[in-house]
Design an enzyme around this catalytic site. Structure first.
Site, PDB file in Angstrom:
ATOM      1  CE  LYS A 163      13.010  28.644   8.859  1.00 35.64           C
ATOM      2  NZ  LYS A 163      13.635  28.857  10.168  1.00 35.64           N
ATOM      3  CE  LYS A 262      12.397  28.810  17.296  1.00 34.45           C
ATOM      4  NZ  LYS A 262      13.437  28.587  16.294  1.00 34.45           N
TER       5      LYS A 262
HETATM    6 MG    MG Z   1      14.820  30.866  13.796  1.00 30.81          MG
END
Ligand code: MG
Length: 369
Positions: A163, A262
């Site tokens: 991240k 996703k």
């Molecule tokens: Mg992502």
């Protein structure tokens, strides 16, 4: 199939430790579960937009309300013949991809049970094993991160995702590259930057990353195209691709060289397969991500991830990484492939939520019959 009954659950699943990203911090994962019943057979879908509308404009409480008030009544007592048929019945409701995914994923799971064929085969997959990557959120210190990456590399995870947000950015990457000069890394910015930050991303080219995931706005394709033209590192879109039409735009404008798919974010498995196929035809490799779903939703992602054009290792985690007790009857576990690479196996059967866990974690529930 005839839809005789629809049960909806809004759940809150406590994490072992908070999930920190550019859009905030979550101590729990909030999801909507949907159980579709046809005759004597039922099956579950899951979609996890999180508690607040920070990853995307959707949130679990809102998705639950949209499913209950608008989407589910369109399917109840109807003969829904395919994933496309389901999507068409819901198409006049704009957006709300996560909400639609709860119903769409349940339809596919129920279809798999009714025809007695594993889901990944119904989706068109020919393999039954796929590699997964390691993934690290924002930590308390860079030393903590370096200490966490070491074991993942030793365990032969084929790539590591980091991240990336203001305050956890270039110095973090410098430290990671110093300690791990040749391993495959990519960063996920979760839409934390704007095109004015282009010089920052030009600096990042030197770290030889596999890709930069969703650097700019969650709904942008134009600035991403400008960024992609200005840097060598591939851009990957995640949040932006909430519908196949967004993928059409991104491919036309050359906004990215990878797409993360996703099932929740994109409206379900029907749309996920559609975008996978579009990207494959355009020569854009994909990879599957998840939203920290329970073993039920995670296995839906695993089944999808068996398709051919999911070339980059998936973002799918063992349940034990995030949950003391997974809500599903069977937790998701990783296996090692023939080369010792951490992988997931295609599920023969998508596990149901465990009734006791479901009762414990339910925030609100609705039944349409
Ligand atoms: Mg992502």
């Amino acid at each position: 199939m005839q839809i005789d009954r629809i049960d909806l659950f809004h759940v809150r699943m406590p994490l072992i430790y908070p999930w920190r990203t550019a859009y905030g911090e979550d101590a729990d994962i909030e999801a909507v579960l949907c159980r579709l019943t046809s005759g004597s057979v039922c099956a579950w879908g899951e979609s996890a937009p999180f508690a607040a509308p920070c990853y995307s404009p959707e949130w679990a409480g809102g998705a639950f309300a949209v499913c209950k008030q608008w989407l589910a009544p369109q399917l109840l007592h109807q003969d829904v013949t395919s994933g496309d048929d389901l999507q068409q019945r819901l198409a006049f409701f704009k957006g709300n991809s996560f909400a639609k995914a709860a119903l769409d994923t349940a339809w596919w799971n129920l279809h798999s049970r009714l025809v007695n064929k594993p889901l990944h085969q119904l989706l068109g997959a020919t393999r039954d094993n796929a590699p997964v990557g390691a993934d690290f959120g924002v930590m308390d210190s860079i030393d903590d991160l370096i200490n966490a990456i070491g074991p993942a590399v030793a365990e032969k995870f084929p790539r590591v995702k980091l991240k990336f947000r203001p305050g956890w950015d270039v110095p973090m990457l410098e430290a990671v590259r110093k300690n791990f000069p040749t391993e495959v890394f990519h960063i996920d910015c979760n839409s934390g930057y704007r095109i004015k930050d282009l010089p920052l991303f030009q600096t990042i080219d030197k770290f030889n990353l596999a890709m930069i995931e969703q650097p700019l706005r969650h709904d942008d394709v134009v600035d991403h195209a400008e960024l992609q033209r200005a840097i060598k590192t591939p851009v990957c879109l995640d949040e932006t691709i909430a519908h196949p039409d967004h993928a059409t735009l991104a491919l036309r404008l050359k906004s990215c060289r990878y797409v993360n798919i996703k099932p929740g974010r994109i409206g379900g498995l029907t749309n996920a397969v559609k975008v996978h196929d579009m990207c494959q035809a355009a020569g854009i490799p994909c990879w599957v991500g998840g939203m920290l779903e329970s073993g039920t939703g995670a296995n839906l992602c695993v089944a999808l991830g068996m398709l051919d054009n999911f070339i980059y290792p998936a973002d799918i985690f063992p349940s034990s990484r995030f949950y003391h007790v997974d809500m599903a009857e069977e937790p998701l576990e990783l296996v090692k492939d023939a080369n010792g690479i951490p992988s997931v196996k295609a599920p023969v059967h998508i596990p149901d939520p465990h009734p006791d866990q479901l009762a414990k974690l339910t925030v609100q529930q609705a039944t349409l019959k």
